[in-house]
Design an enzyme around this catalytic site. Structure first.
Site, short mmCIF file in Angstrom:
data_model
loop_
_atom_site.label_atom_id
_atom_site.label_comp_id
_atom_site.label_asym_id
_atom_site.label_seq_id
_atom_site.Cartn_x
_atom_site.Cartn_y
_atom_site.Cartn_z
N HIS A 70 8.98 16.13 -28.80
CA HIS A 70 8.57 16.47 -27.43
C HIS A 70 9.37 17.68 -26.92
O HIS A 70 8.80 18.63 -26.38
CB HIS A 70 8.79 15.27 -26.51
N GLU A 71 10.69 17.65 -27.12
CA GLU A 71 11.53 18.75 -26.66
C GLU A 71 11.21 20.04 -27.41
O GLU A 71 11.17 21.13 -26.82
CB GLU A 71 13.02 18.40 -26.84
N GLU A 97 4.87 18.64 -19.38
CA GLU A 97 5.35 17.40 -20.00
C GLU A 97 4.21 16.71 -20.76
O GLU A 97 4.40 16.21 -21.86
CB GLU A 97 5.92 16.46 -18.94
N ASP A 132 4.11 16.10 -24.78
CA ASP A 132 3.83 14.77 -25.33
C ASP A 132 2.72 14.85 -26.38
O ASP A 132 2.80 14.23 -27.45
CB ASP A 132 3.40 13.81 -24.22
#
Length: 412
Positions: free
Chosen positions: A274-275, A352, A356
């Protein structure tokens, strides 16, 4: 009391009233049942604990905001900023040093005002709910380190901005904007090497299953990293986190030791995916560009009122200076600042969801990220049912329930 004084008070109190109303909506929304995605992870006792923790923090935030608003209103009505400016003038000669002294006095006053609430949150609320591991010695040391960094980093930045606005009345805001942008970029570049280690110990992740899995994922997705580190986050809190920081060859993956100790390899890789998604999808660059644009808007608006005498009169300030003008402008700027914060938070929530999706597709396993999000939320006692208005006004991340629902709908 001038019309401008009344207008500024209206902005300050109105913003506080809006936030208080939204916070009340959020508290009333706590009566929602346990979300279906969390029924296997949260029992009745745990859910009650999550709600109680949310209430305690919101109550503290409410009292803190009251103290802050009352202090600001008193500063305006009683001419406290003029007193601070006179103190700065008595300490130093020259507008740059006087300006830095004024900003320092204001910052110190603000810190002292918030200090009791920080102590209560850390050593009462966080302690009561089993999160706090910060010792009084570490707590004080962190504050002194913060002051030290504010002086050696914030001082030169503020001095440069003051000098440019003072020396170039017409286009000084453009030069100050370019200077501030370059300065902030440079700080972000060196932060992983020089700044973050002042607060946490970075230990290279040992060879093993986890390191191999992370390196394999990063290599597969063309993400070059300079190192993978474990951070001793447990010395302050039991809460878990992970992030990567730096630019170019200085990209570092950082894992809190609390995260490593509470999650499986698949879940940790999903969190890092995700990061990494934020980088691969250019979210970091876009958010940086957004901050550059908002800074330009702020500096331009500042240039319009910096030499506007009625602004100083509204605060009972006798002598116009750039530093004083910057502080006074921040109150006049409250509505536009709120609008820009809402906009950037909206962008952040959008990114975000995209990160994801990237994590789910590149790992081929959306359930691992869902599981990690559930663990992170439950372990940190995050509010599982925030009110939509509260999310709109405050959240830089979407509610976890919404993220999990979106992950379940992704086709792998």
């Amino acid at each position: 009391m001038t019309f401008l004084t009344i207008l500024i008070l209206f902005f300050i109190i109105g913003t506080w009233g809006l936030e208080t109303w939204v916070n009340r909506l959020n508290l009333n929304y706590l009566g929602q049942p346990v979300p279906s995605a969390f029924k296997h992870a949260v029992d009745t006792h745990k859910y009650a604990k999550i709600q109680a923790y949310t209430r305690r923090n919101e109550k503290l935030s409410f009292f803190s905001s009251i103290v802050s608003v009352v202090a600001i209103v008193l500063c305006i009505i009683l001419g406290i900023f003029n007193i601070f400016n006179e103190w700065a003038a008595a300490l130093f000669s020259g507008q740059i040093m006087q300006g830095l002294a004024f900003l320092g006095i204001v910052s110190l006053a603000s810190m002292l005002l918030s200090f009791p609430f920080s102590i209560y949150k850390t050593f009462c609320i966080e302690e009561e709910y089993g999160f706090n591991r910060t010792t009084p010695k570490l707590f004080i040391a962190d504050r002194f380190k913060g002051i030290f960094l504010a002086i050696i980093i914030g001082g030169p930045l503020a001095a440069g901005v003051i000098w440019f606005f003072q020396t170039f009345p017409t286009f000084g805001w453009v030069i100050a904007w370019g200077f501030a942008t370059a300065f902030i970029f440079a700080v972000q570049y060196v932060a992983p090497i020089w700044i973050m280690p002042l607060f946490n110990k970075f230990t290279p992740l040992e060879d093993g299953e986890l390191r191999l899995a992370i390196e394999k994922f990063a290599q597969k997705n063309g993400f070059n990293i300079s190192g993978i580190y474990i951070i001793d986050g447990s010395k302050r809190s039991n809460k878990a986190n992970a992030f990567f920081t730096g630019f170019g060859k200085q990209k570092r993956i950082a894992l809190f030791d609390t995260l490593v100790n509470s999650m499986s390899t698949e879940e940790i890789v999903a969190v890092l995916a995700h990061e990494i998604g934020h980088s691969k999808l250019n979210h970091i660059k876009r958010m940086f560009l957004t901050s550059i644009v908002t800074t330009a808007i702020t500096f331009f608006c500042l240039s319009l009122v910096l030499r506007y005498q009625p602004l100083y009169t509204a605060f009972h300030v006798e002598h116009m200076t750039v530093a004083v003008g910057i502080v006074l402008f921040s109150f006049l700027y409250t509505p536009l600042s709120l609008i820009m914060t809402i906009f950037t938070s909206y962008l952040s929530r959008k990114y975000e969801f995209e990160a994801d999706s990237f994590a789910a597709k590149t790992t081929g396993n959306s359930s691992a990220l869902c599981s990690a999000l559930i663990k992170l939320s439950v372990n940190s006692l995050s509010n599982l049912t925030p009110h939509p208005a509260y999310v709109f006004l405050h959240y830089s991340h979407p509610p976890v329930v919404a993220r999990i629902e979106a992950l379940k709908n992704i086709s792998l």
